[in-house]
Design a protein around this motif. Structure first.
Motif, PDB file in Angstrom:
ATOM      1  N   PHE A 127      27.837  27.361  37.662  1.00  0.00           N
ATOM      2  CA  PHE A 127      28.567  28.615  37.532  1.00  0.00           C
ATOM      3  C   PHE A 127      29.761  28.456  36.590  1.00  0.00           C
ATOM      4  N   PHE A 159      30.403  30.301  33.105  1.00  0.00           N
ATOM      5  CA  PHE A 159      31.617  31.097  32.932  1.00  0.00           C
ATOM      6  C   PHE A 159      32.314  30.745  31.621  1.00  0.00           C
ATOM      7  N   THR A 167      33.799  40.777  35.815  1.00  0.00           N
ATOM      8  CA  THR A 167      33.540  40.808  37.255  1.00  0.00           C
ATOM      9  C   THR A 167      34.121  39.591  37.957  1.00  0.00           C
ATOM     10  N   VAL A 168      33.936  38.414  37.363  1.00  0.00           N
ATOM     11  CA  VAL A 168      34.440  37.167  37.978  1.00  0.00           C
ATOM     12  C   VAL A 168      35.966  37.206  38.075  1.00  0.00           C
ATOM     13  N   ILE A 222      30.327  42.082  45.191  1.00  0.00           N
ATOM     14  CA  ILE A 222      30.520  41.566  43.826  1.00  0.00           C
ATOM     15  C   ILE A 222      29.275  41.838  42.971  1.00  0.00           C
TER      16      ILE A 222
END
Length: 516
Positions: free
Chosen positions: A21, A25, A338-339, A453
């Protein structure tokens, strides 16, 4: 030996997901040119703009009221009509009710297509059919609401207890009547709560439809930003904030009635229903009529021909201005936004509820979050572009701030609904609040937060697809420019790409959600 091997495999599996992840990212952040250092150096551009809005030009309020009414009008009528059609048709999409599979597949395909486009794109398309004005905007909000509410409702129906439904069917009751009496009572509280949430969301969507000539306050807002009349922009945003406050308070009141947390007398209930019916009728019957005089049959034929015969060279292009690159940029913008929004929203949600902080603190943060949520996302794009310049990074900042507002609200609702007893038990044992939250609250919230989320990421994909309108990257600008220039083959290629892309994202999100 086997135990050691199993232990190593479990350790690798434990860290593989977070490491993957993080890599994803940083790759997405690099692809979207995220540059926090430059943003920090240019932060005075943002503060100067905010200062220019204060104090607002209160003399301008009288010119805002009518466009603001049009915004509310489109929101109310579109939400009610979309919700009604969703209520009627959603049982045909549920897999466990035994309706014909052909109808279910057709309905789900239609919903998937409609959900692929934000309200702004639907509104722009509607202007080619019905002309400029609030009718086109209301039509777009109706379709947007119908798509979301239908999907949520047939998913709730699919997950509902079907014992009562099956008992009614065994007694010879038709499928639809059995659905009304056996399934609908179970899912109706959630259905109405979703409708109220969408009403608030649709106010923000309606406030920007004027950008494409579909009525509301958006045209006025765009005009004043373009003319650098920021005191008037401040007035418009203040009025939008007050409108969102009123709608939020009213929605909470209705939601409490729906969940039976609050009761009212029969006379009050009748007055409330009468008020709601009158509001809907006033909003509906004062809509501008469709203007078919400007609708060109040849344009419509060209539009549908372009959608059916898209520009395949653009569709399969691997160039930087090709469909693949633009879709990748769009998903990276939505992912990073979003993160960041989720990371900031999680602690804000704890400060936003009276369960974990004193009432004055929660009231203050509730007010701040409401201010953030009341500003339309395109306005954030126009603001951030002054700081970070045109490009994908502006889109990231825009969606991050929008995500903070909406995720904090949904996270707070989840916190208010959880079982507080394990948390209070740990506090009574002398455990400090932060460790108590980590061991008693977060395990309860993990699946709920993940679902929220993923839903926000789905929303951000669509919103990122129109951020290009203000120079904030993504696929929105090519799509809107193609439609305005009647380049229907290219517009058809982009729309097909969006439909397939959103469908793919939905499948991935469902698998991630199922894993949690």
């Amino acid at each position: 030996m086997n135990d050691n091997k199993t232990s190593k495999n479990s350790i690798v599996a434990k860290f593989a997901v977070p490491i993957s992840f993080l890599i994803l990212f940083f790759l997405a952040a690099n692809f979207t040119d995220c540059d926090l250092v430059t943003f920090w150096k240019r932060r005075n551009h943002l503060t100067d703009l905010v200062v220019d809005m204060i104090p607002p030009d209160f003399s301008y309020i009288q010119k805002i009221l009518l466009p603001l009414f049009y915004t509310i009008q489109m929101s109310v009528t579109g939400t009610v009509l979309g919700t009604f059609f969703a209520l009627v048709l959603s049982p045909f999409g549920a897999a466990n009710l035994g309706f014909p599979a052909v109808i279910r597949r057709i309905l789900r395909i239609v919903i998937q297509i409609l959900r692929s486009f934000p309200a702004l794109i639907l509104a722009l398309t509607a202007t080619f059919l019905f002309g400029l004005g609030t009718f086109a905007g209301t039509f777009a909000i109706t379709l947007y609401t119908f798509a979301i509410m239908t999907k949520l409702t047939y998913e709730d129906a699919s997950a509902a207890d079907v014992k009562a439904y099956q008992a009614l069917r065994a007694m010879g009751v038709s499928k639809y009547v059995a659905y009304i009496h056996g399934i609908l009572p179970e899912i109706i509280p959630g259905f109405l709560t979703n409708a109220l949430y969408l009403l608030e969301t649709n106010v923000r969507h309606s406030s920007i439809l004027g950008y494409v000539g579909a009525g509301g306050i958006g045209l006025l807002l765009n005009e004043k930003i373009s003319w650098l009349e920021y005191d008037k922009v401040g007035t418009i945003l203040l009025m939008l904030f007050l409108t969102v406050c009123v709608i939020e308070y009213f929605s909470r009141y209705l939601a409490a009635l729906i969940r039976k947390e609050r009761t009212i007398k029969k006379e009050q209930a009748r007055l409330l229903l009468l008020f709601l019916a009158a509001l809907f009728l006033i909003c509906t019957f004062t809509l501008s009529l469709p203007d078919f005089s400007r609708t060109s049959p040849q344009t419509l034929r060209n539009m549908f021909a372009g959608f059916l015969q898209p520009d395949w060279s653009f569709f399969f292009s691997a160039e930087k201005d090709g469909l693949g690159y633009l879709l990748l940029e769009t998903v990276c913008i939505a992912f990073i936004g979003t993160v960041i929004g989720a990371i900031v929203s999680a602690p804000l949600a704890f400060l936003n509820t009276k369960r974990f902080v004193p009432a004055p603190v929660s009231f203050l943060f509730n007010l701040v979050i409401m201010v953030i949520r009341s500003v339309p996302f395109l306005v954030y794009g126009l603001i951030f572009i002054r700081v970070s310049g045109p490009g994908a990074f502006t889109g990231v900042l825009t969606l991050a701030v929008c995500s903070i507002g909406l995720l904090t609200k949904r996270f707070t609702e989840a916190l208010d609904a959880l079982d507080p007893r394990p948390y209070h038990a740990l506090l009574a044992m002398g455990v400090r609040p932060l460790p108590a939250i980590c061991h008693s609250v977060l395990p309860q919230l993990k699946p709920v937060f993940t679902s929220i989320i993923l839903y926000r990421f789905d929303v951000n994909i669509r919103e990122a697809s129109v951020l290009g309108l203000v120079g904030a990257g993504g696929i929105g600008a090519p799509l809107i420019f193609s439609m305005n220039q009647y380049a229907w083959e290219k517009a058809g290629a982009i729309m097909l790409g969006l439909i397939l892309f959103v469908w793919f994202i939905d499948m991935v999100s469902e698998k991630i959600g199922a894993g949690n």
